[in-house]
Write an enzyme that holds these catalytic residues in place. Structure first.
Site, PDB file in Angstrom:
ATOM      1  N   GLU A   1     -15.226  79.305  33.969  1.00  0.00           N
ATOM      2  CA  GLU A   1     -16.906  79.860  33.468  1.00  0.00           C
ATOM      3  C   GLU A   1     -16.266  80.583  31.527  1.00  0.00           C
ATOM      4  O   GLU A   1     -16.121  81.725  31.292  1.00  0.00           O
ATOM      5  CB  GLU A   1     -17.754  81.473  34.066  1.00  0.00           C
ATOM      6  CG  GLU A   1     -18.510  81.530  32.729  1.00  0.00           C
ATOM      7  CD  GLU A   1     -19.183  82.392  32.732  1.00  0.00           C
ATOM      8  OE1 GLU A   1     -20.288  82.683  33.086  1.00  0.00           O
ATOM      9  OE2 GLU A   1     -18.939  82.914  34.288  1.00  0.00           O
TER      10      GLU A   1
ATOM     11  N   LYS B   1     -18.704  76.315  35.116  1.00  0.00           N
ATOM     12  CA  LYS B   1     -20.207  77.419  34.655  1.00  0.00           C
ATOM     13  C   LYS B   1     -20.093  77.241  32.875  1.00  0.00           C
ATOM     14  O   LYS B   1     -19.488  77.719  32.141  1.00  0.00           O
ATOM     15  CB  LYS B   1     -19.679  78.073  35.546  1.00  0.00           C
ATOM     16  CG  LYS B   1     -21.192  79.185  35.073  1.00  0.00           C
ATOM     17  CD  LYS B   1     -21.639  80.034  36.063  1.00  0.00           C
ATOM     18  CE  LYS B   1     -22.664  81.579  35.770  1.00  0.00           C
ATOM     19  NZ  LYS B   1     -22.725  82.286  36.640  1.00  0.00           N
TER      20      LYS B   1
END
Length: 300
Positions: free
Chosen positions: A182, A219
């Site tokens: 992420e 993500k």
């Protein structure tokens, strides 16, 4: 709930192919007081970390046990360490998710961010990581999530952040888990679009170095240019690309996500928007169900 290989492959197939989204239930120390305030629990109502985390666990339990929180629309859920070690209606949390709901459990493993340098905030060191990953496997966790932040379109900073994400991701893969990498781009960045293009190119370069079986998830902030991350979603080493809400309201996040059909949601604040401790179960479930329906529709 120790995981077996058949369960792992079943969960991986679900994450790769099925419709739905990932619920981010991983607020940690710094973000928990704000999440509780939004839920209607003031800081005067608890004392110390233990009582604070007990309150957030009650909120998460209420979400997980809601009839609207089911595998029909929710693919997975990201947990904080204390949530993983806790129980939901007498069952370990991961077991309550997968065994009772068919929802794939993930674990947040990062320990916060370093100060900004070269336009990015790298992850702080993660003490005891190997032991934590072994514990996660023993709890039946499928994968992990690790967050860092990009503030400006600095090529060297973005390369550093992607390198760190992939190095950590390979440790997670070696432990038998699937990492969600992420590298968030701040939605308020004045160079958001430029940073996202640099980020895509850096991620593609690193993905091409992975071997078969070294599979990851990503993500990412919903991009300014729709479809920017399609090439990442199509890469053979990527299980799924998911989107963070990044501070957008539920409606705006869903509208932006709808323009990116190869991404699905992994929302936190947008999922819990409008939920309150003082609501009756009927009111709570209706509000949660409305949010889930919106996020699912944007992810479908």
């Amino acid at each position: 709930m120790a995981r077996d290989n058949n369960t792992f492959e079943q969960q991986k197939s679900r994450m790769a192919k099925e419709a739905g989204f990932i619920a981010a239930l991983d607020q940690s120390g710094g973000s928990t007081p704000k999440a509780l305030r939004l839920y209607g629990v003031e800081e005067s109502e608890y004392s110390g970390d233990d009582e604070m985390f007990a309150e957030i666990h009650k909120m998460r339990t209420r979400i997980i046990t809601s009839p609207h929180f089911s595998s029909e629309k929710v693919l997975g859920a990201i947990l904080f360490e204390k949530t993983m070690r806790g129980e939901v209606e007498g069952r370990p949390t991961a077991e309550a998710l997968w065994g009772a709901k068919g929802v794939v459990p993930f674990l947040k493993i990062d320990k916060g961010l370093e100060d900004e340098a070269q336009g990015v905030q790298l992850m702080k060191p993660i003490p005891g990581l190997n032991d934590l990953l072994k514990e996660a496997v023993a709890h039946g966790i499928f994968g992990t999530k690790e967050r860092s932040v990009i503030k400006h379109a600095d090529r060297d900073g973005i390369e550093a952040i992607v390198t760190q994400q992939f190095e950590l991701g390979l440790q997670v893969v070696d432990a038998g888990l699937v990492p969600i990498l992420e590298p968030e781009v701040d939605i308020h960045s004045e160079t958001k679009a430029e940073a996202e293009a640099m980020l895509r190119d850096a991620i593609l370069s690193h993905l091409d170095t992975l071997e078969e079986g070294q599979d990851v998830m990503l993500k990412l902030t919903i991009p300014t240019a729709p479809g920017l991350y399609d090439a990442l979603a199509d890469h053979p080493r990527v299980v799924r690309v998911v989107a963070l809400s990044g501070g957008y309201s539920t409606d705006e996040a869903c509208e932006r996500l709808s323009a990116n059909p190869k991404m699905i949601a992994s929302f936190s604040r947008a999922l819990t928007e409008g939920l309150s401790k003082g609501q009756t179960d009927s009111e709570f479930n209706a509000a949660l169900g409305e949010n889930i329906d919106k996020i699912y529709a944007a992810s479908a």
